[in-house]
Every structure is written in structure tokens, then in C-alpha cells.
Scaffold this active site. Sequence first.
Site, PDB file in Angstrom:
ATOM      1  N   HIS A 272     -29.004  19.621  12.636  1.00  0.00           N
ATOM      2  CA  HIS A 272     -28.653  18.359  13.086  1.00  0.00           C
ATOM      3  C   HIS A 272     -29.670  17.860  14.125  1.00  0.00           C
ATOM      4  CE1 HIS A 272     -24.647  18.941  11.178  1.00  0.00           C
ATOM      5  NE2 HIS A 272     -25.065  17.733  10.650  1.00  0.00           N
ATOM      6  N   ASN A 273     -30.741  17.780  13.832  1.00  0.00           N
ATOM      7  CA  ASN A 273     -31.861  17.430  14.730  1.00  0.00           C
ATOM      8  C   ASN A 273     -32.779  16.208  14.383  1.00  0.00           C
ATOM      9  OD1 ASN A 273     -33.802  18.463  12.758  1.00  0.00           O
ATOM     10  ND2 ASN A 273     -33.348  20.474  13.512  1.00  0.00           N
TER      11      ASN A 273
ATOM     12  N   ASP B  58     -27.049  10.435  13.078  1.00  0.00           N
ATOM     13  CA  ASP B  58     -26.428  11.729  14.045  1.00  0.00           C
ATOM     14  C   ASP B  58     -26.927  11.580  15.432  1.00  0.00           C
ATOM     15  OD1 ASP B  58     -24.816  12.952  11.973  1.00  0.00           O
ATOM     16  OD2 ASP B  58     -26.646  13.867  10.947  1.00  0.00           O
TER      17      ASP B  58
HETATM   18 ZN   LIG Z   1     -26.554  13.474   9.031  1.00  0.00          ZN
END
Ligand SMILES: [Zn+2]
Length: 464
Positions: free
Chosen positions: A199-200, A240
Site C-alpha cells: 500500500h504505497n 489509499d
Molecule cells: Zn488500494
Amino acid sequence: MGIALIWSVIAFLIRWIFSKRRGAISYDSSDQTALYIRMLGACVIFKQLFSRDVRVRSQVGFEPERRGSHPYLGVDFRTLHSRAESAGSIPARRIRRLFSFQRHLLSSRLLRGVPHQNPLHILDEDYCGQARCMLEKVGSWNFDIFFFDRLTNGNSLIYLTLYLLNHYGLIELFQLDMVKVRRFLVLVQEDYHNHNPYHNSVHAADVTQAMHCYLKEPKLAKSLTSCDILLGLLAAATHDLDHPGVNQPFLIKTNHYLASLYRNTSVLENHHWRSAVGLLRETELFSHLPAEDSVNMERQLGSLILATDISRQNEYLARFRTHLDQEELCLGNASHRHFILQMALKCADICNPCRPWELSKQWSEKVTEEFFHQGDIEKKHKLEVSPLCDSSTNSIADVQIGFMTYVVEPLFAEWARFSDTRLSQTMLGHLCLNKASWKALQPEEAEFEQDGGSRALPQGSVES
Ligand SMILES: [Zn+2]
């Protein structure tokens, strides 16, 4: 003389604090004055400056108890996935980021009170020829975002989103201030945690590129408005934002303040949305629009980002099926268009298994690494290990096959019913081949582990 020195030290500290950004911090939109709660991060840094104990504890990944009800409450998201660094060995990525001129210049310029000089030339001059060539094929499903990220010196999210905003003519159409756009994108990229294996900002860039592929699909292209496209791209780029690298159950069981703030409901997605709104307001990207329009944009952005909550997958899928069964989707209807944008973003978010094997495999390894790291933290602190997070009972292949079967296949099957195009068939084709590849690797993995090997995948790819 002495007073001048003291003032210059204070001025230096203030500049340093405000130029040293921390991750976005959520705020409740009902509290307008909380817009600048992001600056609370600066206060924490102040504390770190003057409290050795705090600094030491922060370095091991935990901040001191704050808002205090649980010893694990203050997990420091920024250091959660960071590797131990030996003195004198600075990771290459960190060096690149230190040298990332536009990152430093654009992100801290305003907070440091430095007057704007026109930075418009920066990206153009920095553009590597190869990166520019790649962007000409940004609508290709085989687009290699990892390679593009390397070519752009770790700035794939900025370059890709900026290119797409220009490509759709959105900057001109919405009369967006180019300096604000760039500053917004720099801040968005910075607020992703690049220590997270998955998740970057590269994941965000990948989702934005996938979103672009879907926006080009004939059914969408002929009915979406420019506002829909702008929202779709912004939602993909920010969906995100400030992700901590752990999931919602982890935040709930550790009584994290975000879980309390959002009452254990779509905790991460609410945080991503509010963080995105914070950046929109901080950069005043939509400040020239009527207040009603910008509030409406923020609300729709939230609705799109909240749709990415995987725990609500069945709810969205059931609605999608009903619409398709009854053939009632009318893209002339704004609410139906919005629903399709939600579904497109959901698809873009979990499309990794639908990419060509070489790309898909890398994503699988990264997401599993993040899961297992969470599991390791849970074990270390004697918490119940979350499903899929235990590296001793799960393998990458197991995790992927389950994910493909129960989550990805049902969604993409419905998407192909809605948009029966070559791209949809290509995605389903890759999905089928990738699943077969993981199945083929399953026995090897099991044998490998019985022999006491590590969990790394066998080298050598399975061609699909
Ligand atoms: Zn995502």
C-alpha cells in the site's frame, strides 16, 4: 546579539518542523476548524525533539501511549514496515528521495513561507525520454508501473496523474492552477508510506493507470462527464492515502484512535478520504470553484473511496448484478454513472491478478509480504493473528488462489457482463492463467517449506 541568535534558532526550528511532513491526519469534516489538524504532526515532532524517551520509543516503531487506552494504540504507521538500517548504509530509494528536487521544493515551499517561483518547467525538464515514451502507451493493459516508477525516480504517481489530467484536458476545463495541481500531487505521493511493501504510491499509480484503462472503455467514454473523469482519477490516486500497512481488524483490536474516530466502520477508507479532502483544502485546488461545487466534489470523492472497502464487496456486487439482470443501467443518469465509477474503482483496486503474470506476480509477493508482516507484529505482541497474515500457515499461492476465487473472479465476471470488450476478455484471460500458475506453484511451495526453505517464490516465471 543573543536575542537575535535565539530568534534565528526558533525560526530554524519552525521551518524544520513545518518542512518535515508527517502523514495525513484525519479530521471530522463536521469540524471545519480541524482542517489544519494535520499540523498536529508538527507538535509531535516538537515533543520528539525534546524528549529522548519519546524519540527512542518512536524509533522502535511505537509512539508513547497517546489518547491512551492500549499499549499498542500508538503504532507508528510511518515506521511499521521500515527495515532496520545499519549506520552508514542508506537505502538507494532514500538517497533518491533526498535528491528529489521537486519533492522538497514543492512540498515544503508554502509551509516554509518561501514565495512561489514558477516551478512549471521542472517536470518537463526532468522528464526522462523513456518515461515520456511510456506515457504515450499509458492506456495499455501491459503498462509496467514498476518500470515507470524507476524511470521517474519514484515519482510515478505524480507524473502519471499529471499526464492523465492533461490528457483529458481537465486542467484547462476546470481552470485548475498548475502550481496547485503539482503541489497537490506531490503531497498526495508523499502521504503514501513507501515503506509499505504494497500500500504505497506505486499501488496508487497502478490503480490510477487501471482507472484510465476503464475510463476509455466505450460505454464509459461516451457517457462520462469531465467531472466524472476528474473524480475517477482523483479517487484512484488518493484511494489509499496514508495507508498504515495494516488492516482494519488490526486497528480495531489495538484500539487505534482511527477505529474510534470512525466507529469501527470503513476505518481506513474514511481516513483515506478525509486525508484527501485535507490535501484538497490545504492546496486550495478547488478554491476557485463555487463552494457548493467543491463540497459536492469532496462528497463524491468520499463515496468513491468508501466503495473500495473490501468488506462491503458483496453489497456492491449484489447491486451490480441486479442492475445488469434487469438491464436498467442508464449512464445518462448521474447516479448510475457514479455507481459505475465506484465499480470501476473497485476493479482498478484489485486488478492485480488480471495483469500479465510478470506484473501480477510482483504484486502478489508484495501484498503477501505486507500481510505476513502484520502477522509477525501480531505474534510479537501476542495478539490474535489475522486471517491470511500467518506466514506459518499460509503461502503466497494459497492467499492468491483464495483471493482470485472469492473476490476477483466474481467482480470481473460482472464487469465483463457490463463492459464486454477486448480489455475485459484480456483481464479474465490473465486471471485464469495466473490462477493456474499459482496452482502449479502450490505443490512446489509446500515441498520447499517442508525442506526448511524460506517462503520466497521459486525463481523463474511461469509464462502466461
Ligand atoms: Zn488500494
